[in-house]
Design a protein around this motif. Structure first.
Motif, PDB file in Angstrom:
ATOM      1  N   PHE A  45       0.636  -1.149   0.171  1.00  0.00           N
ATOM      2  CA  PHE A  45      -0.089  -0.015   0.044  1.00  0.00           C
ATOM      3  C   PHE A  45       0.760   1.283  -0.018  1.00  0.00           C
ATOM      4  O   PHE A  45       0.404   2.217  -0.481  1.00  0.00           O
ATOM      5  N   TYR A  46       1.903   1.234   0.550  1.00  0.00           N
ATOM      6  CA  TYR A  46       2.681   2.427   0.732  1.00  0.00           C
ATOM      7  C   TYR A  46       4.452   1.930   0.209  1.00  0.00           C
ATOM      8  O   TYR A  46       4.884   0.881   0.860  1.00  0.00           O
ATOM      9  N   SER A  47       4.791   2.877  -0.476  1.00  0.00           N
ATOM     10  CA  SER A  47       6.229   2.524  -0.965  1.00  0.00           C
ATOM     11  C   SER A  47       7.417   3.242   0.044  1.00  0.00           C
ATOM     12  O   SER A  47       8.493   2.756  -0.093  1.00  0.00           O
ATOM     13  N   GLU A  48       7.095   4.276   0.619  1.00  0.00           N
ATOM     14  CA  GLU A  48       8.013   5.050   1.289  1.00  0.00           C
ATOM     15  C   GLU A  48       8.344   4.416   2.620  1.00  0.00           C
ATOM     16  O   GLU A  48       7.716   3.978   3.497  1.00  0.00           O
ATOM     17  N   SER A  49       9.918   4.065   2.635  1.00  0.00           N
ATOM     18  CA  SER A  49      10.270   3.429   3.758  1.00  0.00           C
ATOM     19  C   SER A  49       9.995   4.066   5.347  1.00  0.00           C
ATOM     20  O   SER A  49       9.516   3.492   6.174  1.00  0.00           O
ATOM     21  N   ALA A 107      -3.838  -5.272  12.388  1.00  0.00           N
ATOM     22  CA  ALA A 107      -4.095  -4.068  12.160  1.00  0.00           C
ATOM     23  C   ALA A 107      -3.988  -3.476  10.838  1.00  0.00           C
ATOM     24  O   ALA A 107      -4.750  -2.587  10.368  1.00  0.00           O
ATOM     25  N   ILE A 108      -3.015  -3.647  10.338  1.00  0.00           N
ATOM     26  CA  ILE A 108      -2.822  -3.278   8.941  1.00  0.00           C
ATOM     27  C   ILE A 108      -3.954  -3.645   8.175  1.00  0.00           C
ATOM     28  O   ILE A 108      -4.356  -2.735   6.916  1.00  0.00           O
ATOM     29  N   LYS A 109      -4.150  -5.019   8.175  1.00  0.00           N
ATOM     30  CA  LYS A 109      -5.442  -5.435   7.126  1.00  0.00           C
ATOM     31  C   LYS A 109      -6.807  -4.763   7.479  1.00  0.00           C
ATOM     32  O   LYS A 109      -7.324  -4.307   6.517  1.00  0.00           O
ATOM     33  N   GLU A 110      -7.089  -4.605   8.837  1.00  0.00           N
ATOM     34  CA  GLU A 110      -8.203  -3.779   9.237  1.00  0.00           C
ATOM     35  C   GLU A 110      -8.340  -2.386   8.600  1.00  0.00           C
ATOM     36  O   GLU A 110      -9.133  -1.771   8.154  1.00  0.00           O
TER      37      GLU A 110
END
Length: 275
Positions: free
Chosen positions: A191-195, A233-236
């Motif tokens: 979902f997010y590319s920035e480290s 949590a990330i999935k939710e």
């Protein structure tokens, strides 16, 4: 099973005075206000309510309260377990410190002393360079002086350009730190590319996991449980984003709330805690 350490601090007026961290009530008020601003995205409504309650009952001995968890829960209309979890979270952020106390009369345990901690402010050190030694004027002819200065400037410019190229290369690098689990990185990177963003999500998970024993560093959840909660949590969170949920305080504050809710729920799940 670890043997519980004996309680050594006796509850008394003198003890509470010695534990007080602030000279004036204004200092206490300013510190609590600063904590609320600093951790605005890491405190849910119950944790904030508990902090406010402790603040209100810390006026006699500036920063020190000795309300029982039962009384706090009753006043706020929440469960005793929620108060305990909130205090552990506040302690993990460094806002409060809980000290076990015993009565002087019968040496039996009584309510903890909860001490609001002063905020540590890091000061920037200003280094004054020493004057250059042997700074006598050079009696060379004008032409040589200009030529020498130009050569020095040219070399400095070359070094600066080369340094800037390296800095640009480092800025373009996008590596995730080693302390973030690979499974978590793999999921969030979808979902997010920035480290920095990936690392910030994991920081939220770690900060929400309260420390139970400051001497041993023991936390409420072990590393495997922490990772499982983080992934759940990330999935939710992804489902909420997909559903178009509005996140007024930002993505990390919203994610913080999801993690806290999961930890509150799973802490009482015997099957999960025995993993």
């Amino acid at each position: 099973m670890k043997k519980k350490q004996s309680i050594t601090i006796i509850a008394s007026e003198e003890t509470y005075k010695n534990l007080a961290k602030f000279e004036t009530i204004q200092d206490l008020n300013n510190t609590v206000r600063a904590y609320k601003e600093k951790f605005a995205d890491q405190l849910n409504k119950n944790q904030l309510a508990v902090l406010n309650h402790l603040h209100n009952y810390s006026a006699k001995y500036f920063g020190v309260s000795f309300r029982t968890k039962n009384n706090i829960a009753k006043d706020l209309g929440i469960s005793r377990r929620t108060v305990i979890r909130a205090c552990l979270h506040l302690e993990s952020l460094g806002i409060i410190k809980q000290l076990e106390m015993k009565r002087g009369s019968d040496m039996r345990q009584t309510s903890n002393a909860i001490v609001i901690q002063p905020m540590i402010v890091e000061e920037k050190q200003v280094v004054t360079p020493e004057p250059a030694k042997n700074s006598k004027s050079c009696h060379t002819n004008k032409t040589n002086s200009i030529s020498l200065k130009q050569n020095i400037l040219n070399k400095r410019n070359d070094i600066a350009l080369d340094s800037k190229k390296h800095e640009d290369n480092f800025q373009q690098a996008n590596f995730v730190s080693h302390w973030v689990p690979d499974r978590f990185v793999s999921l969030v990177s979808s979902f997010y590319s920035e480290s920095k963003t990936i690392q910030e999500f994991w920081k939220v998970v770690r900060q929400c996991n309260p420390i139970l024993n400051h001497e041993t560093g023991e936390k409420a959840f072990n590393k495997d449980q922490e990772l499982t909660i983080g992934i759940k949590a990330i999935k939710e969170f992804a489902m909420k984003v997909k559903a178009g949920v509005r996140m007024k305080k930002g993505i990390f504050a919203y994610f913080n709330g999801i993690v806290n809710n999961l930890m509150d729920k799973l802490y009482f799940d015997r099957n999960f805690m025995e993993q």
